[in-house]
Design an enzyme around this catalytic site. Sequence first.
Site, PDB file in Angstrom:
ATOM      1  N   LYS A  19      -4.225 -29.545 -51.287  1.00 10.05           N
ATOM      2  CA  LYS A  19      -3.202 -29.317 -52.308  1.00 10.05           C
ATOM      3  C   LYS A  19      -2.421 -30.586 -52.649  1.00 10.05           C
ATOM      4  O   LYS A  19      -2.440 -31.576 -51.915  1.00 10.05           O
ATOM      5  CB  LYS A  19      -2.258 -28.196 -51.864  1.00 10.05           C
ATOM      6  CG  LYS A  19      -2.890 -26.818 -52.049  1.00 10.05           C
ATOM      7  CD  LYS A  19      -1.865 -25.709 -51.957  1.00 10.05           C
ATOM      8  CE  LYS A  19      -2.476 -24.388 -52.425  1.00 10.05           C
ATOM      9  NZ  LYS A  19      -1.531 -23.261 -52.297  1.00 10.05           N
ATOM     10  N   ARG A  59      -6.787 -20.427 -45.530  1.00 13.02           N
ATOM     11  CA  ARG A  59      -7.628 -20.498 -46.740  1.00 13.02           C
ATOM     12  C   ARG A  59      -8.025 -21.952 -46.967  1.00 13.02           C
ATOM     13  O   ARG A  59      -7.164 -22.813 -47.205  1.00 13.02           O
ATOM     14  CB  ARG A  59      -6.854 -19.942 -47.936  1.00 13.02           C
ATOM     15  CG  ARG A  59      -7.671 -19.842 -49.217  1.00 13.02           C
ATOM     16  CD  ARG A  59      -6.821 -19.225 -50.321  1.00 13.02           C
ATOM     17  NE  ARG A  59      -7.577 -18.983 -51.545  1.00 13.02           N
ATOM     18  CZ  ARG A  59      -7.735 -19.878 -52.517  1.00 13.02           C
ATOM     19  NH1 ARG A  59      -7.186 -21.085 -52.400  1.00 13.02           N
ATOM     20  NH2 ARG A  59      -8.443 -19.567 -53.597  1.00 13.02           N
TER      21      ARG A  59
END
Length: 275
Positions: A223, A258
């Site tokens: 991210k 995840r």
Amino acid sequence: MSTLRLRGRTFGPGDHAIMAVVNRTPDSFYDRGATYGFAAALDAASRQIEAGADIVDIGGVKAGPGDDVDVAEEIRRVADLVAAVRDRHPSVIVSVDTWRAEVGEVVAAAGADLLNDTWGGVDPRLADVAAKYGIGLVCAHAGRVEPRTRPHRIAYDDVVGDVVAYTTDLAEKALAAGVSRDRILIDPAHDFGKNTYHSLELSRRLDEMVATGWPVLVAVSNKDFVGETLGGLPVDRRHAGTLATLAVSAVQGARVFRVHDAASARTVLDVVGRM
């Protein structure tokens, strides 16, 4: 700390479940559409399962801004893939990343075990779908923003307090709607309605979410906050930072992770599990 049960599998305190990302999108920030094709997506799911994934999370809409994807197109992208993964891998847990109840209804009927509502309950009917089919639900915090938007200069008095209050409220509402307690997870949703400072604060204080007793899912893989923390690294150079963040999250008690690389995540979590 509660037990998580999905598709006949039980994850108790100290157990770590890997959720592997498979995006049927032409514009994914990570793979730029490499798994958009049906065969490519199905093969990617199989590779992730072979590499150690417990859960395959299928998405049909890019998280960030981009081309409009209506309900019918999202269903076209994900429903048949859910059914194919279920047929090829009967024991794997299949998750679908969606905020839409209409999509949830179709994929639940196709064999999904979990609805991953990354956008934080913008459609409260999604909990009703999870309850109807006896499947799981992820309750996330996205800063109360519209799906696929990036708010400018968002601020919180205490981001962790806001995340804890919001996600646990969603979890309680899901429970009241009929979703089983042992099928509900909470997710701080790093970078969703948050800047890098907020995401780092959530990582430092993740144990406060864990202390609520709800199983915590973290989705930090590659991210922006990882890249920005390391001086502005592009997506393809965020792997080491991702693994470090996974380890910190696991030590604090996160349960589901995840990720884009199931094999590396499994290695990290196996080490943490032996500490």
